[in-house]
Scaffold this active site. Structure first.
Site, PDB file in Angstrom:
ATOM      1  N   ILE A 219       6.621  48.226  13.808  1.00  0.00           N
ATOM      2  CA  ILE A 219       7.612  48.881  12.970  1.00  0.00           C
ATOM      3  C   ILE A 219       7.699  50.367  13.301  1.00  0.00           C
ATOM      4  O   ILE A 219       8.782  50.951  13.310  1.00  0.00           O
ATOM      5  CB  ILE A 219       7.281  48.653  11.483  1.00  0.00           C
ATOM      6  CG1 ILE A 219       7.487  47.172  11.122  1.00  0.00           C
ATOM      7  CG2 ILE A 219       8.150  49.526  10.588  1.00  0.00           C
ATOM      8  CD1 ILE A 219       7.070  46.811   9.709  1.00  0.00           C
ATOM      9  N   ASP A 238      -0.094  58.839  16.855  1.00  0.00           N
ATOM     10  CA  ASP A 238      -0.913  57.630  16.757  1.00  0.00           C
ATOM     11  C   ASP A 238      -2.330  57.964  17.201  1.00  0.00           C
ATOM     12  O   ASP A 238      -2.593  59.058  17.717  1.00  0.00           O
ATOM     13  CB  ASP A 238      -0.336  56.478  17.598  1.00  0.00           C
ATOM     14  CG  ASP A 238      -0.497  55.126  16.896  1.00  0.00           C
ATOM     15  OD1 ASP A 238      -1.612  54.861  16.403  1.00  0.00           O
ATOM     16  OD2 ASP A 238       0.476  54.350  16.847  1.00  0.00           O
ATOM     17  N   ASN A 288       4.162  56.062   8.374  1.00  0.00           N
ATOM     18  CA  ASN A 288       4.205  54.640   8.694  1.00  0.00           C
ATOM     19  C   ASN A 288       2.823  54.054   8.976  1.00  0.00           C
ATOM     20  O   ASN A 288       2.579  52.881   8.700  1.00  0.00           O
ATOM     21  CB  ASN A 288       5.109  54.413   9.916  1.00  0.00           C
ATOM     22  CG  ASN A 288       4.905  53.033  10.522  1.00  0.00           C
ATOM     23  OD1 ASN A 288       5.320  52.029   9.969  1.00  0.00           O
ATOM     24  ND2 ASN A 288       4.228  52.986  11.671  1.00  0.00           N
ATOM     25  N   GLY A 290      -0.673  52.486   9.022  1.00  0.00           N
ATOM     26  CA  GLY A 290      -1.418  51.766   7.993  1.00  0.00           C
ATOM     27  C   GLY A 290      -2.246  50.662   8.603  1.00  0.00           C
ATOM     28  O   GLY A 290      -2.014  50.258   9.749  1.00  0.00           O
ATOM     29  N   LEU A 297     -11.362  39.689  -3.251  1.00  0.00           N
ATOM     30  CA  LEU A 297     -12.137  40.767  -3.845  1.00  0.00           C
ATOM     31  C   LEU A 297     -13.606  40.391  -4.021  1.00  0.00           C
ATOM     32  O   LEU A 297     -14.495  41.248  -3.879  1.00  0.00           O
ATOM     33  CB  LEU A 297     -11.531  41.165  -5.195  1.00  0.00           C
ATOM     34  CG  LEU A 297     -12.138  42.394  -5.879  1.00  0.00           C
ATOM     35  CD1 LEU A 297     -12.068  43.617  -4.960  1.00  0.00           C
ATOM     36  CD2 LEU A 297     -11.452  42.672  -7.204  1.00  0.00           C
ATOM     37  N   TYR A 356      -5.275  46.467   0.070  1.00  0.00           N
ATOM     38  CA  TYR A 356      -3.978  46.822   0.653  1.00  0.00           C
ATOM     39  C   TYR A 356      -2.926  47.042  -0.439  1.00  0.00           C
ATOM     40  O   TYR A 356      -2.171  48.030  -0.412  1.00  0.00           O
ATOM     41  CB  TYR A 356      -3.533  45.702   1.595  1.00  0.00           C
ATOM     42  CG  TYR A 356      -2.238  45.968   2.323  1.00  0.00           C
ATOM     43  CD1 TYR A 356      -2.191  46.864   3.388  1.00  0.00           C
ATOM     44  CD2 TYR A 356      -1.069  45.308   1.965  1.00  0.00           C
ATOM     45  CE1 TYR A 356      -1.004  47.099   4.073  1.00  0.00           C
ATOM     46  CE2 TYR A 356       0.120  45.523   2.642  1.00  0.00           C
ATOM     47  CZ  TYR A 356       0.145  46.426   3.693  1.00  0.00           C
ATOM     48  OH  TYR A 356       1.322  46.646   4.363  1.00  0.00           O
ATOM     49  N   THR A 391       6.990  40.544  13.362  1.00  0.00           N
ATOM     50  CA  THR A 391       6.249  41.435  14.259  1.00  0.00           C
ATOM     51  C   THR A 391       5.264  40.613  15.069  1.00  0.00           C
ATOM     52  O   THR A 391       5.151  39.391  14.895  1.00  0.00           O
ATOM     53  CB  THR A 391       5.475  42.494  13.460  1.00  0.00           C
ATOM     54  OG1 THR A 391       4.501  41.827  12.632  1.00  0.00           O
ATOM     55  CG2 THR A 391       6.407  43.324  12.578  1.00  0.00           C
TER      56      THR A 391
END
Length: 450
Positions: A219, A238, A288, A290, A297, A356, A391
């Site tokens: 993305i 990056d 962007n 991430g 959990l 997340y 993706t």
């Protein structure tokens, strides 16, 4: 990017017949933006009795669109703009809503329906607020009823903003255009008269310098390429490990690259210094970058939790603080625009993604809380929440899981990275100057976070 062979199949004559006979979903190839294409491929119908309707009609005519105020029996429409800005009671919804219903079968492929209404929170009268809120339910439900790649979205005018304000005009054009192909059942609120319209709608970011983190692939790469297409000079950021791929992307769009870890304490300062020395300014920041470290959990450890929070939200908070510091004014100026990547997981939650989802919900909270601070500087901050986007990562999902995820939205298909990039380009432009502190979902009206 993974290939949606099913969508390709049902758009062939035999596949279409089989899908229809079996009652299977029939997603169509969506109309997406290419420079130079007309805003609409056909007629636009404008409905409503309030002042917004005439303002919309005049604007569409100015864009060269063939506009109708009443539908003929044989007319085919590429778009319908239904203006509910004058409603005062729920009973007032009826006439315009039913007019929309009467032309639903006259809509072409990838058609657009846009509702225009006043912000419910601005009304203190219970009847007026209920009527305005009713437009929201109407629009979201209508989006589920659209066919052949059509979408329905809402434009909300807040604080007495007129439909003729630059931000309202910009939002209208985005929602009508092919740039919003994977946006449906969503709302853009325009709360001020701030903003400016571009001289060239194909290059709304001309002369801007845009920073994109995580720009080497996926993305992020699509964002970098789309911002360049729209006129921006791109600074791709990056991690050093992605340096070779980052350089390839940035060189191909004539931008500059910066290798760094965005969680480093000096990340914001280094980005500012790069923009200062290489470009002399910084107009747009796209957060962007991430990561995911998924676990239930009950099985989550501190390393997984903390790393996701550090990359996905704490780094953005720290960089924004640096960008808004007084010593950054010589680079940033007074009109900084920030767009952050959230996720539908941060809105609806997702099994196995507590870390997340917490980080992405945090992004939405950050945008909301920072809006006033940016507005004081003449800028904006907004978030974009993608749904299922095709993706390399989704291409590695199990086949059945991927197919189910693709079909669980009103458009019955996954989005593309460019769909996210189009929304970011719009929110990063001056034409979106009236929209601040909001989250725009790019999910095809997905069931999760719809």
């Amino acid at each position: 990017m993974s290939t949606d062979t099913y969508t390709a199949l049902v758009n062939q004559p035999l596949g279409k017949k089989i899908a229809a006979a079996l009652g299977l979903p029939q997603p169509v190839e969506l109309r997406r933006h290419t420079p130079g294409q007309p805003l609409l491929d056909g007629l636009a119908l404008v409905l409503g009795s309030g002042p917004a309707a005439q303002q919309v009609a005049d604007q569409l005519l100015d864009w060269g669109v063939d506009v109708r105020r009443h539908a003929g029996a044989k007319d085919r429409f590429a778009a319908v703009v239904a203006c509910f800005d004058a409603v005062q009671t729920p009973a007032d919804l009826s006439d315009t809503a039913l007019e929309v219903g009467q032309v639903m079968r006259q809509l072409g492929s990838s058609a657009r329906v846009i509702t225009v209404s006043a912000d419910p929170s601005d009304a203190t009268d219970p009847a007026a607020r209920s009527a305005r809120k009713g437009v929201e339910g109407l629009t979201r439900s209508l989006a589920h009823e659209m066919r052949r790649g059509g979408t329905a979205n809402g434009l909300v005018l807040a604080g007495g903003t007129e439909m003729s304000a630059p931000g309202a005009v910009g939002a209208l054009r985005f929602l009508l255009s092919a740039r919003s192909a994977f946006v449906s059942g969503q709302f853009l609120t325009v709360g001020t008269s701030e903003g400016a319209l571009p001289q060239d709608w194909d290059r709304p970011l001309a002369g801007k310098v845009a920073v994109v983190t995580g720009a080497a692939r996926g993305i992020g790469e699509a964002i970098a390429r789309t911002l360049h297409r729209d006129g921006a000079t791109v600074v791709g950021v990056d991690v050093p490990a992605a340096g070779e791929q980052l350089a390839a992307v940035v060189n191909s769009i004539h931008g500059t690259s910066l290798q760094l870890d965005i969680t480093a304490p000096d990340a914001g300062a280094r980005i500012l210094e790069h923009c200062r020395t290489r470009h002399g300014r910084m107009d747009l920041v796209v957060h962007n970058a991430g990561i995911t470290r998924d676990k239930m959990l009950a099985n989550m450890d501190a390393a997984r939790w903390d790393s996701v929070i550090a990359v996905n939200i704490e780094s953005q908070l720290a960089m924004n603080q640096a960008f808004l510091a007084d010593q950054a004014r010589d680079v940033v100026g007074d009109h900084l625009r920030i767009v952050s990547l959230a996720s539908t997981s941060g809105i609806a939650g997702n099994r196995g993604q507590t870390n997340y989802a917490a980080s992405k919900a945090g992004v939405i909270g950050m945008a909301s809380a920072s809006a006033e601070l940016l507005a004081e500087r003449g800028g904006t901050i907004n978030a974009v929440a993608p749904g299922f986007i095709e993706t390399e990562m989704t291409g590695k999902m199990p086949f059945l899981t991927r197919e189910v995820a693709r079909r669980m939205n009103s458009l019955s298909q996954g989005g593309r990275p460019v769909d996210v990039a189009e929304a970011i380009s719009f929110l990063g432009s001056d034409a979106a100057g009236g929209t601040n502190g909001t989250v725009l979902r790019v999910c095809g009206q997905g069931i999760m976070g719809a």
